[in-house]
Design an enzyme around this catalytic site. Structure first.
Site, PDB file in Angstrom:
ATOM      1  N   CYS A 102     -27.609   7.441  -0.090  1.00 61.00           N
ATOM      2  CA  CYS A 102     -27.563   6.515  -1.226  1.00 61.00           C
ATOM      3  C   CYS A 102     -26.244   6.625  -1.994  1.00 61.00           C
ATOM      4  CB  CYS A 102     -28.772   6.706  -2.128  1.00 61.00           C
ATOM      5  SG  CYS A 102     -29.115   5.253  -3.163  1.00 61.00           S
ATOM      6  N   LYS A 145     -31.463  -4.472  -9.840  1.00 58.30           N
ATOM      7  CA  LYS A 145     -31.729  -3.257  -9.087  1.00 58.30           C
ATOM      8  C   LYS A 145     -32.434  -3.592  -7.780  1.00 58.30           C
ATOM      9  CE  LYS A 145     -33.875   1.321  -9.342  1.00 58.30           C
ATOM     10  NZ  LYS A 145     -34.683   2.278 -10.152  1.00 58.30           N
ATOM     11  N   SER A 185     -33.405   2.176  -3.532  1.00 57.71           N
ATOM     12  CA  SER A 185     -33.526   2.243  -4.991  1.00 57.71           C
ATOM     13  C   SER A 185     -32.121   2.431  -5.556  1.00 57.71           C
ATOM     14  CB  SER A 185     -34.429   3.413  -5.398  1.00 57.71           C
ATOM     15  OG  SER A 185     -34.513   3.508  -6.806  1.00 57.71           O
ATOM     16  N   HIS A 222     -33.139   5.489   0.951  1.00 57.71           N
ATOM     17  CA  HIS A 222     -33.767   6.789   0.712  1.00 57.71           C
ATOM     18  C   HIS A 222     -34.904   7.014   1.711  1.00 57.71           C
ATOM     19  CE1 HIS A 222     -31.904   8.354  -2.948  1.00 57.71           C
ATOM     20  NE2 HIS A 222     -31.870   7.119  -3.413  1.00 57.71           N
ATOM     21  N   GLU A 250     -35.998   9.606   2.908  1.00 58.92           N
ATOM     22  CA  GLU A 250     -36.735  10.836   2.610  1.00 58.92           C
ATOM     23  C   GLU A 250     -37.790  10.656   1.527  1.00 58.92           C
ATOM     24  OE1 GLU A 250     -33.807  10.597  -0.660  1.00 58.92           O
ATOM     25  OE2 GLU A 250     -33.778  10.109   1.473  1.00 58.92           O
ATOM     26  N   ARG A 304     -41.652   5.068 -14.767  1.00 51.99           N
ATOM     27  CA  ARG A 304     -40.698   5.648 -15.721  1.00 51.99           C
ATOM     28  C   ARG A 304     -39.917   4.549 -16.431  1.00 51.99           C
ATOM     29  NH1 ARG A 304     -35.927   7.768 -12.562  1.00 51.99           N
ATOM     30  NH2 ARG A 304     -35.610   5.498 -12.546  1.00 51.99           N
TER      31      ARG A 304
END
Length: 305
Positions: free
Chosen positions: A142, A163, A192, A235, A237, A249
């Site tokens: 990333c 985003k 992300s 990502h 992982e 969040r």
């Protein structure tokens, strides 16, 4: 594969519950084998989560792996206890005279800043330069991928108008590359991020191979022609709930985020997310460890200081 980790690393208990084969230091010392030495530079704010995610991703190969964690000296982590860092992490001065079979440089939540504005940019570039002579192959994830592309090849990142968050469909662009051996024609991966790189900048770089991309998410997987640098724009992982935690969040912060794409059932955040990217994530790391680390590192590499 057996992952060798420190006996009291908190991630160990979770991995054992998931039936992942790990090996403590005591047992590893009784085996007459040279494990692959993998160094992880963890730039993520909640380091325990990333430790667990990456250890899980590295767990699906018969190779034995000895994992070490690296922390930066020029940056103070606000979300991880100093006691954890002091106990389980090294700094660059501790490892700069060692050689490693492989390395992973994670993402970081600083992508909206210019690279040179990041307080640890100088130390990070020193480490990336060091990998050229002390690491067989390095995976950049990333923001770590964008930083590596900028440092090694001068490829700029670009701010998107929103985003990019969700699970996106990807296609293979070069099936001859061992890094994506046994991949399906289409596969899913999490993203992300707020920034991206231009596809034409990548294609115009003679030292890079575009391995996989997405119509929606853009460039995903890149490999240097010598196999020593891997760049993953997403990502793979991530856990099942990572995007959910990020989304909730941002909701609490009042950011009014968009719902992650293709993540919740019926696009409903109250539902349990569907996990559909882990098999290809595991395959990606397995292929990297086998074809670009294990097959390329001389047996006596670690002893040649």
């Amino acid at each position: 594969m057996p992952i060798k980790i420190q006996n009291d690393l908190p991630a160990r208990a979770v991995l054992e519950k998931e039936n992942i084969f790990i090996m403590d230091e005591d047992r590893a010392l009784t085996q007459d084998i040279r494990p692959l030495q993998i160094l992880i530079l963890n730039l993520m704010p909640i380091k325990q989560d990333t430790e667990l995610q990456l250890l899980r991703a590295l767990s699906n190969t018969p190779l034995q792996v000895d994992v070490s964690f690296l922390n930066l000296t020029n940056h103070v982590s606000k979300n991880t206890a100093s006691s954890h860092l002091n106990k389980f992490y090294q700094v660059f001065a501790d490892v700069r005279n060692q050689k490693f079979d492989g390395m992973i440089i994670t993402g970081a939540p600083v992508e909206q800043m210019e690279f040179e504005e990041v307080d640890y940019w100088g130390e990070l570039t020193e480490i990336m330069e060091w990998t050229k002579t002390h690491v067989t192959s390095t995976v950049h994830i990333c923001w770590g991928a964008q930083a590596g592309l900028y440092y090694h090849y001068g490829i700029q990142k670009h701010l998107m108008d929103h985003k990019l968050s969700g699970i996106y469909r990807h296609t293979i662009t070069d099936r001859k590359i061992p890094l994506i051996r046994s991949f399906d024609d289409e596969f899913f991966a999490p993203h992300s991020r707020y920034t991206t790189v231009d596809r034409m900048d990548v294609l115009n770089c003679k030292d890079l191979i575009l391995c996989a991309e997405s119509e929606e998410a853009g460039v995903y997987l890149l490999l240097s022609t010598d196999g020593r640098k891997v760049f993953v724009m997403g990502h793979p992982e991530y856990d099942r709930m990572t995007l959910n935690d990020e989304y909730q969040r941002d909701v609490r912060k009042g950011i009014n985020p968009e719902i992650p794409v293709n993540y919740y059932r019926n696009n409903d955040p109250s539902t349990f997310p569907l996990l559909r990217w882990r098999s290809h994530a595991n395959l990606l790391y397995t292929n990297w460890l086998n074809y670009y680390v294990y097959q390329e590192t001389p047996y006596e590499w670690i002893n040649h200081q």
